[in-house]
Motif scaffolding. Sequence first.
Motif, PDB file in Angstrom:
ATOM      1  N   THR A   4      14.504  -1.431  33.619  1.00  0.00           N
ATOM      2  CA  THR A   4      14.914  -1.786  34.969  1.00  0.00           C
ATOM      3  C   THR A   4      15.087  -3.290  35.091  1.00  0.00           C
ATOM      4  N   THR A  21      17.949   5.094  32.403  1.00  0.00           N
ATOM      5  CA  THR A  21      16.904   6.041  32.023  1.00  0.00           C
ATOM      6  C   THR A  21      17.401   7.081  31.022  1.00  0.00           C
ATOM      7  N   ILE A  31      10.778   4.852  39.228  1.00  0.00           N
ATOM      8  CA  ILE A  31      11.798   4.003  39.851  1.00  0.00           C
ATOM      9  C   ILE A  31      11.461   3.796  41.319  1.00  0.00           C
ATOM     10  N   ILE A  59      21.450   3.695  39.292  1.00  0.00           N
ATOM     11  CA  ILE A  59      20.759   4.389  38.204  1.00  0.00           C
ATOM     12  C   ILE A  59      21.811   4.968  37.258  1.00  0.00           C
TER      13      ILE A  59
END
Length: 128
Positions: A4, A21, A31, A59
């Motif tokens: 992240t 991810t 998250i 994402i």
Amino acid sequence: MLVTKSITVPIYGSRLHIAVTEDFIVDMAQINKQFNNGFNEEDDVLGMVQQRGGHTLIIINLGKHKRIFKNNWEVELIGTITHEAVHACNTIFIQKGIQLDRNNDEPQTYFTEYISKEIYKLYLKTRV
């Protein structure tokens, strides 16, 4: 693996969060905890953008790319990164009241390019 990054975008005064991810469903709780903004999603998506109170979350789900696209997953990943970068760019523009101009689209293209590069740099960290 979950990587992240949070970025302050000074020119637009907004906060951009990026998560890449391997297991979207499992990592969504982490998250959400990390960014503490009430982001949520229950579907196993390729990618997504959500906005909450001045924060934009992108994402990218590598695991689903690998499952669906097998040998071409990295080619498809480029498409998803670009797709989600445009969503993020437009989300921030809407939030800031910036009108798109099809006759002068440089602000949109430069910002989309910037976001795409930030996502891709984070993706590269998963390859180590």
